[in-house]
Design an enzyme around this catalytic site. Structure first.
Site, short mmCIF file in Angstrom:
data_model
loop_
_atom_site.label_atom_id
_atom_site.label_comp_id
_atom_site.label_asym_id
_atom_site.label_seq_id
_atom_site.Cartn_x
_atom_site.Cartn_y
_atom_site.Cartn_z
N HIS A 65 0.83 -1.19 0.00
CA HIS A 65 0.00 0.00 0.00
C HIS A 65 0.86 1.24 0.00
CE1 HIS A 65 0.84 -0.92 4.23
NE2 HIS A 65 0.78 0.38 4.44
N CYS A 207 1.81 3.82 11.78
CA CYS A 207 2.77 3.34 10.79
C CYS A 207 3.09 4.49 9.84
CB CYS A 207 2.25 2.12 10.04
SG CYS A 207 0.87 2.47 8.94
#
Length: 697
Positions: A65, A207
């Site tokens: 991603h 993240c």
């Protein structure tokens, strides 16, 4: 708004053998749907995210991603691999692959949907249904949440059965509700037994992209908490921002878990509690261990420092195990970092003043007494005098913020006082360094003295500033001021006397230092040495030559990497080629850090090449007598540089040297047998093609 995933974005027979091939296969579907505008650019962003941390998860899941400017709208593509694809998970290859594409400016609603998917991936019923589904449209509906895992487990041909069963479930709902009510009434009649308060944990997950791992770690921790009988409340600091946990929830917590790969925002809120601090993947893969660990710390009474005792700015930014040498460097860099903006503003204003008003503008009278609106000389004098006033703050700011790095706000007053004294006795930059260190040390010493409770309120406002300023002033005026002033004068005279070979060698040395660690400590030492020379109202020619050499050398590494990716792109990965485009701008702006992505992946070839080019540029700049009054700006301050034509030649020469070296070194890294193997592969491919043509004939 179009659907985030459709049947055309689902591949239930993904045949890719590598994660790169899988990403490309799914991205091609996005391009076909108009969701991605530049396939290679988008894949470079995916590869850059993958390089930060593998995206494989336990349970056979891969979630490549990224956020990318090449994405038109948030999009999901799903692929199912029979053979499995290695995404770096500890338990083996992934058979379920989700490619998540978010625009660079994705809005909160879309990111909420993406986070919902990340949480679903921790649900085994959801993943089992994806493995069983046989129709792409059903898989897309399941991922969107239009059907439940139970419904999606049936094949598309049997969806009528699913509807019938759903009706049956609806019909039995009243009976179930009645049974529940009866059970509730029975429970109400049973005397309540006080339950023991469960262990409570607050957690923060985050993240780098804030899309997938952030929310998967949160779901994993919450699930593990339920299984262990522990209350877990998670704050997800994702791309859509974050909602702060209620202070009452934090106060009531027995322990804290940080599962993050980027700094936790407002971390002081969680101070004073047993804390486990790990990467975000640990929160996904081993949440039960983290919960057990924080409970064990609570039983042993281990706690982090309270919010009010978290130390100085340097202590808060570093590690408690750092040695004195590391802390000293950070204290000095604290002062330099606050001083540089004053150097930049003052230096550029003075340089523009010289450019407008001529080199005699420094002899102009005060603009308070003489300013003519229509004369360029007056405007030049105005800019020069504003820049000169900015320069008067350099040494006090340097000393004040060195002391601040050591002792926090109580160090500011004695630091600024010591810096101002340094200016008054002509101790200059060296005096500022000494004053800052002394001021910080004096404040730390005062803070160690036991003070009666009645006096603690006036300590930071009256006592510490009074005593520390008096001590620093005495030491600077009476004890060490004169020796430091003499040392400063000696260094200035030495710089002014540099000519010929000595100047060229100094330029080469500074060039090597600027390119050694690309913005690291050695680079900062060279840069600080240069800015110290021009941090006076009337810098010498030698000081301005050193500043010019340092800036020129610092521009070489990113420009060289950008040129190398242009002339020999095959030697670099797609992510590096994409970074090369940005390196043109970063290098031209004198941001040496633009070469860090290249040095991080191949330091043994990139760093020596950059150092060689930097040494060439630094020595040539000194040889050509190029001067620079501004401490920053890159090519944008070339009009303010002395001998600009030869200055640009020096930069170009260093860039060419570095480019040639990195191309040669990278070209040598493949052994001869690899070339032979590639040639053999070409021959085999040609033979197979001929055979296919013969069969077709």
């Amino acid at each position: 708004m179009s659907e985030m995933i459709t049947a055309d974005l689902v591949d239930l027979d993904l045949s890719a053998e590598s994660k790169e091939a899988a990403a490309r296969a799914l991205a091609e579907r996005m391009v076909a749907e108009g969701r991605v505008t530049d396939l290679d650019g988008f894949l470079a962003d995916v590869a850059a995210r993958e390089a930060q941390m593998p995206t494989g998860l336990d349970g056979g899941i891969g979630i490549p991603h990224c956020r990318s400017e090449h994405v038109t709208e948030p999009t999901l593509a799903f692929g199912r691999s029979a053979a499995g694809i290695d995404f770096g998970a500890a338990d083996g290859p992934a058979d379920l692959v989700f490619l998540i594409a978010a625009p660079a400016g994705a809005d909160d609603a879309h990111l909420t949907i993406l986070s919902s998917l990340a949480r679903q991936l921790m649900n085994t019923e959801f993943t089992d249904a994806l493995r069983a589904v046989s129709v792409p449209g059903t898989a897309a509906a399941l991922i969107r949440g239009d059907v439940t895992p139970a419904e999606a487990a049936e094949d598309a041909a049997a969806e009528g059965t699913c509807v019938a069963e759903a009706g049956k479930d609806t019909a039995t709902a009243p009976a179930a509700a009645s049974a529940g009510a009866a059970a509730g009434s029975t429970t109400a009649q049973t005397p309540e037994v006080p339950e023991e308060r469960p262990f409570r944990i607050v957690a923060v997950t985050s993240c780098p992209t804030g899309i997938a791992h952030t929310y998967m770690a949160a779901e994993s921790l919450e699930n593990a908490g339920r299984e262990a009988g522990v209350e877990v409340t998670v704050e997800t600091q994702g791309s859509a921002g974050f909602t702060r946990l209620d202070p009452a929830v934090i106060a009531a917590a027995d322990g804290v878990v940080f599962a993050h790969d980027v700094p936790v925002r407002e971390k002081d809120r969680f101070a004073g509690k047993p804390t486990v601090d790990v990467g975000v993947k640990a929160g996904i893969n081993r949440p039960a261990e983290l919960i057990s660990e924080v409970r064990a710390k609570a039983e042993r009474g281990e706690k982090t420092a309270p919010a009010g005792d978290t130390g100085t700015p340097v202590d808060r930014a570093g590690d408690s195990t750092e040695g004195y040498g590391t802390k000293l460097r950070k204290w000095l860099m604290s002062g330099v970092s606050y001083m540089v903006p004053f150097v930049a503003a003052g230096g550029l204003l003075m340089a523009v003043g010289f450019a407008i008003g001529g080199w005699k503008v420094n002899k102009a009278p005060s603009v308070m007494d003489h300013f003519v609106w229509t004369q360029t000389d007056s405007w030049g004098a105005l800019l020069f005098q504003i820049g000169g006033m900015a320069f008067t703050f350099l040494v006090p700011v340097l000393a004040g913020y060195i002391a601040y790095g050591m002792a926090d706000r109580p160090g500011l007053v004695p630091g600024f006082v010591g810096g101002a004294i340094s200016l008054s006795i002509n101790a200059g930059f060296l005096g500022g360094l000494a004053a800052g260190l002394i001021a910080g040390g004096v404040v730390l010493a005062i803070q160690r003295v036991r003070i009666p409770a009645a006096m603690r309120g006036i300590m930071p406002v009256v006592v510490i500033p009074l005593i520390s300023s008096a001590v620093v002033g005495f030491l600077m005026f009476v004890v060490i001021g004169k020796p430091i002033a003499a040392a400063q004068k000696g260094m200035t005279d030495w710089l002014n006397g540099l000519t010929g070979t000595n100047a060229v060698l100094l330029g080469a040395l500074l060039g090597l230092m600027m390119c050694f660690d690309l913005g690291g400590p050695v680079n900062k030492v060279a840069y600080t040495f240069a800015t110290a020379g021009i941090a006076v109202a009337g810098p010498s020619d030698s000081a301005m030559k050193i500043m010019a050499a340092v800036m020129a050398a610092g521009m070489v590494p990113p420009l060289a990497m950008a040129l190398a990716t242009t002339v020999r792109g095959k030697l670099f990965t797609p992510a590096e080629r994409e970074n090369g485009k940005a390196a043109w701008v970063l290098g031209a702006s004198f941001i040496s850090e633009g070469a860090i992505p290249f040095a991080a992946t191949d330091p043994l070839r990139v760093i020596p090449s950059a150092m060689a080019g930097g040494a060439v540029t630094g020595s040539l700049s000194m040889m050509f007598d190029a001067t620079l009054r501004a401490p920053h700006g890159g090519i944008f301050v070339v009009p303010l540089i002395g001998n600009p034509f030869f200055y640009l030649i020096a930069i170009a020469a260093g860039v060419c040297v570095s480019t040639a070296l990195v191309v040669v070194l990278k070209g040598m890294r493949k052994p001869a047998q690899d070339s032979q193997a590639a040639e053999s592969a070409k021959i085999r491919a040609a033979g197979e093609k001929e055979s296919e043509q013969a069969i077709a004939a």
